[in-house]
Structure formats: C-alpha cells, structure tokens
Design an enzyme around this catalytic site. Structure first.
Site, PDB file in Angstrom:
ATOM      1  N   TYR A 142      17.070  41.869 -11.842  1.00  0.00           N
ATOM      2  CA  TYR A 142      16.358  40.691 -12.341  1.00  0.00           C
ATOM      3  C   TYR A 142      15.319  40.203 -11.338  1.00  0.00           C
ATOM      4  CZ  TYR A 142      19.356  39.571 -16.376  1.00  0.00           C
ATOM      5  OH  TYR A 142      20.003  39.561 -17.584  1.00  0.00           O
ATOM      6  N   LYS A 191      28.393  50.916 -11.103  1.00  0.00           N
ATOM      7  CA  LYS A 191      28.053  52.246 -11.608  1.00  0.00           C
ATOM      8  C   LYS A 191      27.872  53.146 -10.387  1.00  0.00           C
ATOM      9  CE  LYS A 191      27.000  55.076 -14.994  1.00  0.00           C
ATOM     10  NZ  LYS A 191      27.996  55.531 -15.997  1.00  0.00           N
ATOM     11  N   ASP A 223      30.471  51.458 -17.842  1.00  0.00           N
ATOM     12  CA  ASP A 223      30.605  51.996 -19.210  1.00  0.00           C
ATOM     13  C   ASP A 223      32.059  51.946 -19.655  1.00  0.00           C
ATOM     14  OD1 ASP A 223      31.107  53.904 -17.243  1.00  0.00           O
ATOM     15  OD2 ASP A 223      30.206  55.580 -18.332  1.00  0.00           O
ATOM     16  N   ASP A 247      25.501  40.059 -17.226  1.00  0.00           N
ATOM     17  CA  ASP A 247      24.809  39.542 -18.403  1.00  0.00           C
ATOM     18  C   ASP A 247      25.363  40.224 -19.657  1.00  0.00           C
ATOM     19  OD1 ASP A 247      22.810  38.237 -19.982  1.00  0.00           O
ATOM     20  OD2 ASP A 247      21.659  40.098 -19.968  1.00  0.00           O
ATOM     21  N   ASP A 251      28.388  38.723 -22.656  1.00  0.00           N
ATOM     22  CA  ASP A 251      28.182  38.609 -24.112  1.00  0.00           C
ATOM     23  C   ASP A 251      29.302  39.329 -24.859  1.00  0.00           C
ATOM     24  OD1 ASP A 251      25.751  37.219 -23.815  1.00  0.00           O
ATOM     25  OD2 ASP A 251      24.780  38.352 -25.417  1.00  0.00           O
TER      26      ASP A 251
HETATM   27  C1  IPM Z   1      21.996  34.603 -19.886  1.00  0.00           C
HETATM   28  C2  IPM Z   1      20.711  34.940 -20.586  1.00  0.00           C
HETATM   29  C3  IPM Z   1      19.594  35.030 -19.549  1.00  0.00           C
HETATM   30  C4  IPM Z   1      19.975  36.119 -18.560  1.00  0.00           C
HETATM   31  C5  IPM Z   1      18.207  35.277 -20.123  1.00  0.00           C
HETATM   32  C6  IPM Z   1      17.829  34.295 -21.183  1.00  0.00           C
HETATM   33  C7  IPM Z   1      17.165  35.295 -19.033  1.00  0.00           C
HETATM   34  O1  IPM Z   1      20.840  36.104 -21.322  1.00  0.00           O
HETATM   35  O2  IPM Z   1      22.058  33.554 -19.203  1.00  0.00           O
HETATM   36  O3  IPM Z   1      22.952  35.366 -20.031  1.00  0.00           O
HETATM   37  O4  IPM Z   1      19.749  37.302 -18.827  1.00  0.00           O
HETATM   38  O5  IPM Z   1      20.503  35.772 -17.501  1.00  0.00           O
HETATM   39 MG    MG Z   2      22.847  36.857 -21.403  1.00  0.00          MG
END
Ligand code: IPM
Ligand code: MG
Length: 357
Positions: A142, A191, A223, A247, A251
C-alpha cells in the site's frame, strides 16, 4: 471525563452510520456522566468536491488535535475516475499514515443470534468462533514504491511490497501481546514460499515467538489461510498479517460472521489516539436510503471508548446493548433472509440500541 472526537463521515452511507454511532456515544456519555465534543472534518469524495483534495490539511490537523477519530467510509462511483493520487481511498491511507496508525485490529466473531446469517454449515461453525485479525496498516504494498516504466512487454505499472524488521517487529509485538490477553494462540500469515518480504516477516516473527514462550505460535501461507478460514475458522484466535493480506482476509472473516455490516475496527499507533471505523465501505448503492446497518460503526465507537479512553465498562455496555437488540430479533436488511419480515432502518436500529443502553 471529557474527550474531543474528530468525525470523518466521508461518503455514501458514511454520514448515516457515523450519526448513528454519535447518537449511541451521546447516550453512553449521558448514562456514565462523560462529555464528548464532536467536530466534523471532510475526507474522501466530499472533500474533493469541496476543496479539490481528498485529504485537506485542516482534516489532518483536526485529527491530530483530537483525542480520537471516528470514521465512516470513503469513495464512490462519482470519484472513480480521479487519478490514483487524488482518489478518496488515498485519503484513508494518508490519514492512517499521518496519525502513525500501524496497527489495525479487526475482531470477527459470530453472534449466536446471527447464526443463520453465516453461510457456513453448522458442523463447521460449531458453537461459534471469535477471531482477532491484527493487520499491519502503514507499510507493505500500500505504501511501497509505485509507478510506470518500460518492461518486457512495453509500458507496465508496478507496486512494491517492502517490510523492514522494525515494522514487522512492532506489529508482531502487538499481536503477541494481544494473544497473551486472549487464548494465547497466534497464527502469522504470509507468502514465505514466494516472497522475500514474507521470508523476513516469518524470520522476525519466529524471533519474537522465542520471547513469548506461552504463546502457541504457528505460520500459514495466505492461500491456505483463505481456505482454512472457511474450512475451520475455529482453529484461529489471533491472526497477524501484512497490510494487503489483512485487507483481503478481514473481508473474508467478516462474511463468515454473517454480515460485513457487523465488523468494527480500531487503528492504533504509539499513542492512545486511534481511528475507529467499520471495515465495510461506503455502499453507494444504498446511500441516503436509511437502510445501512449502523452496528459496525456503533461497535467501532465502543472500541474507541475501550482502547483510546480506557472506558471499558462503557464499551461493555454498548456491546451488551447490541447483543440484546440482536437477541430480541431486531435486524437491518443485510442481516435478514428475504422471508423474515420487514427490516429495521438505520435510524430505527440506532434507536433500539440507544434504548437498550
Ligand atoms: C479497508 C478498505 C481500505 C483498505 C480501502 C478503502 C483503501 O478496504 O479499510 O479494508 O484497503 O485498507
Ligand atoms: Mg478492505
């Protein structure tokens, strides 16, 4: 006690969910005799519209001058054509960096009342799971070198994953300390079979593991981890990983709890000033319709009370209020099957939680 809280409502459903969290924080302040002063600053697309920049200096200064920051979400189709440096998302990275927030704590637990919302089968979920993802937040791909250059096939774009021992050590310590406070189990995800930066990550984590002999430490390739999270989430307690893997895996972890609308997060650095935000995005498709689930932001507010202000009874009370409302069967649209009756709006859910508090 009195605290100054900077609000970064952002875009899409950001303003609705931050207003909800503020209402619940006000209720907690009233109940426990505190005073919270809220000041709003622009971030993301709304900041581009008003000032031409996604992260105005005034916003950075306002956050630096506050005791803590509560953020909604940024971004939306309106700003998708902005160049990389001027995208709303860039503001999020900018504020994380400006505040030195290298630790991102993302708890993911299954609420018994939401058991049916999880896509996982009973045999996999058992009596539930409770994970803490510790994501590195100000390093890695990032923030690495990026750009365009001439490559083997002509013009190419590149991003760089780089981690220093210092960065790995400081996030590693947070993770080991967090494991010591929970079930003393830590899995580091990398990884290392491919990436040099992951090999340094792993070597550094192993060195730290020697300092924490009580912690049952393991490594896993990312993975495999993505697979194990849906195969047997109960094998994990604390997970530590890089910015990008964190990240993605957070999710995934949120979805197996039933809804991404439930997960809070805390971003911390060396001081008690943190930034608290739901892990979900700005959901432009439902923005302004009073349909959003405010719980992730309300729970982020609770995390703020606990981690930045040391108000754990107050945080417990908010979390308990959320539990009670869910146990009583109240649901926003994202938490319901199509046959389960009519959902609560964002403001109705907020009201229920405030009353429960
Ligand atoms: C998160 C989001 C952010 C990230 C994006 C919106 C930049 O996906 O906070 O998880 O990737 O960190
Ligand atoms: Mg995210």
């Amino acid at each position: 006690m009195e605290f100054n809280i900077a609000l970064l409502k952002g875009d899409g459903i950001g303003p609705e969910i931050v207003d909800s969290a503020v209402a619940v924080l006000e209720k907690a302040a009233e109940k426990f005799g505190h005073k919270f002063n809220f000041t709003s600053y622009l971030i993301g697309g709304c900041a581009i519209d008003a000032t031409g920049k996604p992260l105005p200096q005034e916003t950075v200064d306002g956050c630096l001058a506050s005791d803590s920051v509560l953020l909604g979400a940024v971004g939306g189709p309106k700003w998708d054509d902005q160049p990389g440096e001027n995208r709303p998302e860039k503001a999020l990275l900018g504020i994380r960096e400006a505040l030195g927030l290298y630790t991102n704590l993302r708890p993911a637990k299954l609420y018994p009342a939401l058991r049916n919302a999880s896509p996982l089968k009973d045999g996999i979920v058992g009596d539930g799971f409770d994970l803490m993802i510790v994501r590195e937040l100000t390093g890695g791909i990032y923030f690495g070198d990026r750009g365009y250059r001439q490559g083997k096939y002509g013009e190419e774009a590149f991003d760089t994953e780089a981690y220093s021992v210092t960065e790995i050590e400081r996030i590693g310590r947070v993770a080991f300390d967090s494991a010591m406070k929970r079930s003393k189990k830590l899995c580091s995800i990398d990884k290392a079979n491919v990436l040099e930066s992951s090999r340094l990550w792993r070597k550094t984590m192993h060195r730290l593991a020697e300092e924490y002999p009580q912690v049952e430490y393991s490594d896993m390739f990312v993975d495999n981890a993505a697979m194990q999270l849906v195969r047997n989430p109960r094998q994990f307690d604390v997970i530590v990983t890089s910015n990008m893997f964190g990240d993605i895996l957070s999710d995934e972890a949120s979805q197996i709890t039933g809804s991404i609308g439930m997960l809070a997060s805390a971003s911390m650095g060396e001081t008690t000033r943190g930034m608290y935000e739901p892990i979900h995005g700005s959901a432009p498709d439902i923005a302004g319709q009073n349909k959003a689930n405010p719980i992730a932001t309300i729970l982020s507010g609770a995390m703020m009370l606990r981690y930045s202000f040391g108000l754990s009874d107050e945080a417990d009370a908010i979390e308990k209020a959320v539990d009670n409302v869910l146990n009583a069967g109240y649901r926003t649209a994202d938490l319901m099957g199509s046959s389960e009756g009519s959902p609560l709006t964002c403001t109705e859910m907020t009201q229920k939680i405030s009353e429960a508090l």
